[in-house]
Design a protein around this motif. Structure first.
Motif, PDB file in Angstrom:
ATOM      1  N   ILE A 181      16.388 -13.872  41.459  1.00 36.58           N
ATOM      2  CA  ILE A 181      17.521 -12.954  41.592  1.00 36.58           C
ATOM      3  C   ILE A 181      17.101 -11.567  42.082  1.00 36.58           C
ATOM      4  CG2 ILE A 181      18.897 -14.204  39.898  1.00 36.58           C
ATOM      5  CD1 ILE A 181      18.352 -11.951  37.901  1.00 36.58           C
ATOM      6  N   SER A 182      15.864 -11.428  42.532  1.00 35.99           N
ATOM      7  CA  SER A 182      15.389 -10.168  43.138  1.00 35.99           C
ATOM      8  C   SER A 182      14.554 -10.539  44.358  1.00 35.99           C
ATOM      9  CB  SER A 182      14.549  -9.355  42.154  1.00 35.99           C
ATOM     10  OG  SER A 182      15.317  -8.948  41.046  1.00 35.99           O
ATOM     11  N   GLY A 209      13.302 -11.318  31.247  1.00 35.71           N
ATOM     12  CA  GLY A 209      13.838 -12.272  30.282  1.00 35.71           C
ATOM     13  C   GLY A 209      15.228 -12.769  30.599  1.00 35.71           C
ATOM     14  N   LEU A 210      15.910 -12.139  31.555  1.00 32.18           N
ATOM     15  CA  LEU A 210      17.285 -12.508  31.859  1.00 32.18           C
ATOM     16  C   LEU A 210      17.406 -13.950  32.315  1.00 32.18           C
ATOM     17  CD1 LEU A 210      20.248 -11.705  32.198  1.00 32.18           C
ATOM     18  CD2 LEU A 210      19.663 -10.770  34.447  1.00 32.18           C
ATOM     19  N   ILE A 211      16.460 -14.414  33.152  1.00 33.50           N
ATOM     20  CA  ILE A 211      16.533 -15.791  33.644  1.00 33.50           C
ATOM     21  C   ILE A 211      15.462 -16.676  32.998  1.00 33.50           C
ATOM     22  CG2 ILE A 211      17.619 -15.138  35.819  1.00 33.50           C
ATOM     23  CD1 ILE A 211      14.899 -15.490  37.195  1.00 33.50           C
ATOM     24  N   SER A 212      15.061 -16.296  31.791  1.00 33.46           N
ATOM     25  CA  SER A 212      14.047 -17.082  31.077  1.00 33.46           C
ATOM     26  C   SER A 212      14.633 -18.294  30.375  1.00 33.46           C
ATOM     27  CB  SER A 212      13.348 -16.197  30.032  1.00 33.46           C
ATOM     28  OG  SER A 212      14.273 -15.850  28.998  1.00 33.46           O
ATOM     29  N   ILE A 309      21.275 -20.735  43.008  1.00 28.67           N
ATOM     30  CA  ILE A 309      21.110 -19.283  42.924  1.00 28.67           C
ATOM     31  C   ILE A 309      20.688 -18.764  44.297  1.00 28.67           C
ATOM     32  CG2 ILE A 309      20.012 -17.367  41.716  1.00 28.67           C
ATOM     33  CD1 ILE A 309      19.480 -19.167  39.394  1.00 28.67           C
ATOM     34  N   PRO A 310      21.624 -18.554  45.192  1.00 23.60           N
ATOM     35  CA  PRO A 310      21.276 -18.055  46.522  1.00 23.60           C
ATOM     36  C   PRO A 310      20.826 -16.600  46.473  1.00 23.60           C
ATOM     37  CG  PRO A 310      23.652 -18.167  46.273  1.00 23.60           C
ATOM     38  CD  PRO A 310      23.063 -18.801  45.052  1.00 23.60           C
ATOM     39  N   SER A 311      20.159 -16.186  47.513  1.00 23.22           N
ATOM     40  CA  SER A 311      19.706 -14.794  47.602  1.00 23.22           C
ATOM     41  C   SER A 311      20.896 -13.853  47.464  1.00 23.22           C
ATOM     42  CB  SER A 311      19.007 -14.569  48.943  1.00 23.22           C
ATOM     43  OG  SER A 311      18.567 -13.228  49.054  1.00 23.22           O
ATOM     44  N   GLY A 312      20.743 -12.825  46.635  1.00 17.92           N
ATOM     45  CA  GLY A 312      21.803 -11.852  46.440  1.00 17.92           C
ATOM     46  C   GLY A 312      22.850 -12.255  45.429  1.00 17.92           C
ATOM     47  N   ALA A 313      22.577 -13.307  44.667  1.00 21.63           N
ATOM     48  CA  ALA A 313      23.596 -13.822  43.740  1.00 21.63           C
ATOM     49  C   ALA A 313      23.755 -12.978  42.489  1.00 21.63           C
ATOM     50  CB  ALA A 313      23.245 -15.257  43.340  1.00 21.63           C
ATOM     51  N   ALA A 314      22.753 -12.207  42.127  1.00 23.44           N
ATOM     52  CA  ALA A 314      22.795 -11.459  40.866  1.00 23.44           C
ATOM     53  C   ALA A 314      23.814 -10.335  40.919  1.00 23.44           C
ATOM     54  CB  ALA A 314      21.420 -10.890  40.546  1.00 23.44           C
ATOM     55  N   ALA A 315      24.363 -10.000  39.761  1.00 20.98           N
ATOM     56  CA  ALA A 315      25.270  -8.857  39.631  1.00 20.98           C
ATOM     57  C   ALA A 315      24.509  -7.696  39.006  1.00 20.98           C
ATOM     58  CB  ALA A 315      26.463  -9.225  38.755  1.00 20.98           C
ATOM     59  N   GLY A 316      24.612  -6.521  39.628  1.00 25.23           N
ATOM     60  CA  GLY A 316      23.950  -5.329  39.096  1.00 25.23           C
ATOM     61  C   GLY A 316      22.615  -5.072  39.745  1.00 25.23           C
ATOM     62  N   ASP A 317      22.249  -3.795  39.844  1.00 26.00           N
ATOM     63  CA  ASP A 317      20.939  -3.407  40.366  1.00 26.00           C
ATOM     64  C   ASP A 317      19.858  -3.701  39.341  1.00 26.00           C
ATOM     65  OD1 ASP A 317      21.838  -2.461  42.827  1.00 26.00           O
ATOM     66  OD2 ASP A 317      22.250  -0.454  42.020  1.00 26.00           O
ATOM     67  N   ARG A 318      18.619  -3.761  39.801  1.00 26.73           N
ATOM     68  CA  ARG A 318      17.524  -4.071  38.883  1.00 26.73           C
ATOM     69  C   ARG A 318      17.076  -2.882  38.050  1.00 26.73           C
ATOM     70  NH1 ARG A 318      12.268  -3.889  41.763  1.00 26.73           N
ATOM     71  NH2 ARG A 318      12.572  -3.181  43.893  1.00 26.73           N
TER      72      ARG A 318
END
Length: 331
Positions: A181-182, A209-212, A309-318
């Motif tokens: 997701i990054s 840990g978010l995608i753990s 989980i395509p590139s850019g799928a995450a919500a929110g900045d890192r």
């Protein structure tokens, strides 16, 4: 243990590295004895790359790592050290200092805390906007000549900065966030590093840990935990991102592996010049991460993961807005 070579510089490292920051800072309370036991377990498993920074716990992490390494043969491990981030006595962030004099002073303290005569990779934690990167790298080049540093590394730098640094001294690796997701480095930074012969040491491979597979909305954090304020862990963003994890969980269960193992295996599959840093703070999490080394992902497996989980799928900045503004890699 499997091994990889960082770029064209013949620096052979274990295929997984151990990121030690969380043992001292940024993720809430820690247990010293378990942290040391985890470092020992990593070394015993063949992990040779340990990553730390002089500002992790304001020196605490370096002292912890130095204590854990006591009695180990110096050529059996590699130390990657970041410097330059300035912090106040309350832990607040004050900016960055990468002036040549600061570079050398910081290393002098790091060597003492780590109980060693040299570090293998030395890197500015971020670009100091007030100091040309050539000046910072020139100071590290002096330290290389003097035997206190073996290799130059960079952290979260953009294409132009990487090229300018490499014109002064070869860059063995760029440490940068890279996960399912990054994936921002894939557009320009990763191709540039490969052109220059610079490896990637990828941190945040589980997105803190978010995608753990172990995170949930009910999990509590304290004020010292970075995730309390991280955009990806907030409100609707968290709901969206955990829904992505559920999709990854389906793929992991079909293979009989954990979510974390599949996420780490995906990073491992992105290239032999990429070394994931796992931020395990316990032996159980370390054991889980090591299991990723036994997963071989086919072309079909990779396609299925990227459909989920395509590139850019995450919500929110890192990072927060302030944190994002400090990233040369995001400009």
């Amino acid at each position: 243990m499997k091994f990889r070579t960082l770029g064209k510089h013949n620096l052979h490292v274990s295929a997984l590295g151990l990121g030690c920051m969380g043992m001292s800072d940024m993720y809430g309370a820690t247990e010293r004895s378990e942290s040391i036991a985890t470092i020992h377990a990593a070394l015993d498993a063949g992990i040779s790359l340990l990553d730390t920074g002089d500002f992790y716990g304001m020196g605490h992490n370096e002292m912890l790592v130095g204590e854990a390494l006591a009695g180990r043969l110096r050529d059996s491990y590699l130390l990657s050290v970041k410097f330059g981030a300035q912090r106040g006595p309350g832990g607040e962030w004050l900016g960055y200092d990468a002036r040549p004099s600061a570079v050398k002073t910081a290393l002098a303290y790091s060597l003492r805390r780590l109980r060693t005569d040299y570090v293998d990779i030395y890197r500015p934690a971020r670009l100091d906007p007030n100091v040309p990167i050539e000046d910072t790298v020139g100071a590290i080049a002096d330290l290389v000549k003097e035997g206190y540093v073996r290799h130059l590394g960079l952290s979260e730098m953009g294409v132009d900065t990487i090229r300018r640094a490499a014109s002064v001294l070869p860059v063995v690796d760029l440490q940068i966030e890279y996960s399912l997701i990054s994936r921002g480095i894939e557009q320009a930074i990763l191709p540039t590093c490969r052109e220059l012969g610079t490896g990637i040491t990828a941190y945040g491979v589980l997105s803190r840990g978010l995608i753990s597979g172990h995170w949930s909305k009910e999990r509590s954090t304290d004020a010292r935990d970075f995730r309390t304020h991280s955009p990806r862990f907030q409100g609707d963003n968290l709901d969206h991102n955990l829904a992505l994890v559920d999709l990854l969980r389906e793929l992991a269960e079909a293979r009989g592996v954990s979510v974390a193992q599949l996420a780490i295996a995906w990073v491992l599959a992105r290239g032999e010049d990429i070394v994931p840093l796992v931020g395990a703070r316990s032996r159980s999490r370390l054991t889980e991460a090591l299991g990723a080394l036994d997963i071989n992902l086919s072309t079909e497996d990779l396609a299925a993961i990227e459909r989920a989980i395509p590139s850019g799928a995450a919500a929110g900045d890192r990072y927060s807005a302030q944190g994002m503004a400090s990233l040369d890699s995001e400009r």
